[in-house]
Design an enzyme around this catalytic site. Structure first.
Site, PDB file in Angstrom:
ATOM      1  N   THR A 153      -0.962   4.078   5.198  1.00 54.77           N
ATOM      2  CA  THR A 153       0.332   4.444   5.181  1.00 54.77           C
ATOM      3  C   THR A 153       1.204   3.834   6.392  1.00 54.77           C
ATOM      4  OG1 THR A 153      -0.123   6.430   4.090  1.00 54.77           O
ATOM      5  CG2 THR A 153       1.852   6.377   5.054  1.00 54.77           C
ATOM      6  N   ASP A 154       0.601   3.956   7.608  1.00 57.27           N
ATOM      7  CA  ASP A 154       1.297   3.318   9.004  1.00 57.27           C
ATOM      8  C   ASP A 154       1.429   2.063   8.451  1.00 57.27           C
ATOM      9  OD1 ASP A 154       1.356   5.432  10.577  1.00 57.27           O
ATOM     10  OD2 ASP A 154      -0.665   5.164  11.343  1.00 57.27           O
ATOM     11  N   LEU A 155       0.346   1.167   7.886  1.00 55.57           N
ATOM     12  CA  LEU A 155       0.420  -0.203   7.676  1.00 55.57           C
ATOM     13  C   LEU A 155       1.593  -0.662   6.905  1.00 55.57           C
ATOM     14  CD1 LEU A 155      -3.123  -1.316   7.377  1.00 55.57           C
ATOM     15  CD2 LEU A 155      -1.823  -1.451   9.541  1.00 55.57           C
ATOM     16  N   GLY A 179       4.768  -0.122   8.645  1.00 54.88           N
ATOM     17  CA  GLY A 179       5.258  -1.304   9.369  1.00 54.88           C
ATOM     18  C   GLY A 179       5.877  -2.443   8.718  1.00 54.88           C
TER      19      GLY A 179
END
Length: 421
Positions: free
Chosen positions: A183-185, A188
Site C-alpha cells: 500500500t505504501d509502494l 508512492g
C-alpha cells in the site's frame, strides 16, 4: 539529459510512501532534497528507516554502519540536508527553500504542517506555482483524517487482507498481509503520477495545487477487479470476495500447482497462468489430455470458473506426474504462461534479471561497492540517473543551501549554532 532535469523537489517525507515517490522522481532527473531532522538529545535524527535494521550496510572496516538496508532501498539519487522544523529558524529556512522549489512533499499528520507555518496555504502565498503533495493514512478530510496511518493497518482496513492468503477452510487459512508494504509502494507511485500531472498544469497555467494522497484511498483503488466484482454484482447478490490462496477469482487455471518432487524428494511447484481458451487448449495438449479442452465444462474460461472445484483437482493430479524442469520446458515451448516460484537468491541469480540491469552497484561514502535494486524505468532518450547513492544524514546541507539560496558560510554557521540545521 534526464526527463525531469531542472525540477526541484523539497522532500519532507519519511519511511516509505513519500520516499518511494521522490526516489522515482529523482531517478527521472529531479533534484530531490531530502529534509531530515538533525541529531539531538535522545534521538539519532534522520529518517526513521535509517535505523530499521539489521541488516545494515557493512563499512570498509567490515563493521556495521548506521545505514540500514531499508533506508538504502528508497533514497537513491537524493541529497540530504538537516533542518529542525520545530524551530523558528528551521521553519524560515524551509520557506526560503520552498520559494525556489517546484514540488513540496510531506507525510506529516493532518494539521502538523500548519502548526509550523509550512502548510499549502502558507507556501502557496510564497510560491504560487508550487505543487504541494501531502501523503497521509486517511487523507485531509473525512472522519478518520486525524488518525495515524500504517501500511499493515491499511492493508487490513482496505480489504486487501480479506482476499490475501489461503482459503479459510484449508490449513493455513486466514488473513494474510502482502510480503512487502504494497500500500505504501502503490501510494508512492500514484503520488508520482499526480505530481507529474500537476507539474504539467503548472507549466501551462503558472498555478500550483495541493495533492491529497491517502493510503486508504489507494488501497481501495488497487482492489481492481475484485472491487469491480463486488460493486457490479456482488453487492446486490450478497457475495463478498474472499481469500482464494494462489487461485484467481476470474480465471482458471491460474494458480500454483505441485509437481513431482526433485531428486532429493523435496516438494516442487510451478505456477500456471492460463489467460484464455487457446492457451488452455495448448496446455491440455502438452499434458496429454486434449479432450479436456473440448469438454463443455472446461472449453471456455467462464465455465472453467464455474466448474473450478471439478477441474482443479484433475489438473493437480496431472501436474504431479512430471517434474518441474520437464513441465516448464514443455509449457514454455508451447507458449503456455508458466513459471517457477523463485526465492530472492534465485531472483537475483536469474540471467534475465541480470541482463535487464535490475541490480546497480554504487560507490557509497562508507563502502566501495553497494549493490541495490535498480529502477525498472527504461527510457530510450532520457534514461534514469545513477549518480547519487543514498545520502548520509545531512551530507549535502552546505551544498544545497549554496545551490538553492547562495547561503554564505557565516549564515550556515549561525544556523548550526542555533540548532536549526
Amino acid at each position: 539529459m534526464n526527463a525531469l532535469d531542472g525540477i526541484r523537489i523539497l522532500d519532507l517525507s519519511r519511511v516509505l510512501a513519500g520516499p518511494w515517490c521522490t526516489q522515482t522522481l529523482a531517478d527521472l532527473g529531479a533534484d530531490v532534497v531530502k529534509v531530515e531532522r538533525p541529531p539531538g538529545a535522545g534521538h539519532p535524527g534522520g529518517d526513521d528507516t535509517r535505523g530499521w535494521g539489521p541488516p545494515f550496510l557493512q563499512g570498509r572496516d567490515g563493521q556495521d554502519t548506521a545505514e540500514a538496508a531499508y533506508y538504502l532501498g528508497a533514497n537513491r539519487n537524493k541529497r540530504s540536508i538537516t533542518c529542525d522544523i520545530a524551530t523558528p529558524e528551521g521553519q524560515a529556512l524551509i520557506r526560503e527553500l520552498a520559494a525556489k522549489a517546484d514540488v513540496f512533499v510531506e507525510n506529516y499528520k493532518v494539521g502538523d504542517m500548519a502548526r509550523y507555518g509550512l502548510d499549502y496555504a502558507a507556501l502557496r502565498a510564497i510560491n504560487p506555482r508550487l505543487v504541494y503533495c501531502s501523503i497521509t493514512g486517511f487523507g485531509q478530510t473525512g472522519p478518520y483524517k486525524d488518525r495515524a496511518g500504517y501500511d499493515f493497518a491499511i492493508q487490513a482496513m482496505g480489504g486487501l487482507m480479506s482476499v490475501t492468503g489461503e482459503r479459510d477452510a484449508l490449513p493455513g487459512g486466514g488473513p494474510q498481509k502482502v510480503g512487502v508494504a504494497v500500500t505504501d509502494l502503490f501510494t508512492g507511485l500514484y503520488a508520482t503520477i499526480a505530481i507529474q500531472a500537476a507539474l504539467r498544469h503548472a507549466e501551462r497555467t503558472g498555478e500550483g495545487q495541493h495533492i491529497d494522497m491517502a493510503l486508504l484511498d489507494t488501497q481501495v483503488a488497487m482492489l481492481a477487479n475484485l472491487g469491480a466484482n463486488y460493486l457490479v454484482r456482488g453487492r446486490e447478490e450478497g457475495k463478498v470476495p474472499g481469500r482464494a490462496g494462489n487461485a484467481h477469482a476470474n480465471i482458471v487455471p491460474y494458480q500454483a500447482f505441485e509437481v513431482a518432487p526433485d531428486a532429493q524428494g523435496q516438494a516442487q511447484y510451478i505456477i500456471l497462468a492460463v489467460g484464455n481458451d487457446g492457451q488452455f487448449a495448448k496446455f491440455c495438449a502438452v499434458a496429454g489430455r486434449p479432450e479436456l479442452a473440448t469438454d463443455p465444462r472446461f472449453a471456455q474460461n467462464q465455465n472453467r470458473v464455474r466448474h473450478r472445484e471439478v477441474l482443479v483437482p484433475l489438473l493437480a493430479d496431472l501436474l504431479k506426474t512430471r517434474g518441474k524442469a520437464d513441465w516448464l520446458a514443455a509449457l514454455e515451448a508451447a507458449k503456455v504462461p508458466c513459471g517457477p516460484i523463485n526465492n530472492l537468491a534465485e531472483v537475483f541469480a536469474d540471467e534475465h534479471v541480470s541482463s535487464r540491469g535490475m541490480v546497480h552497484t554504487w560507490s557509497h561514502p562508507l563502502a566501495d561497492a553497494v549493490d541495490l535494486v535498480a529502477s525498472p524505468l527504461k527510457l530510450s532518450a532520457t534514461p534514469v540517473r545513477n549518480d547519487l547513492p543514498p545520502p548520509l544524514l545531512g551530507q549535502h546541507t552546505a551544498e544545497v543551501l549554496d545551490d538553492w539560496l547562495a547561503c554564505p558560510p557565516e549564515r550556515l554557521t549561525e544556523l548550526q549554532r542555533r540548532g536549526a540545521v
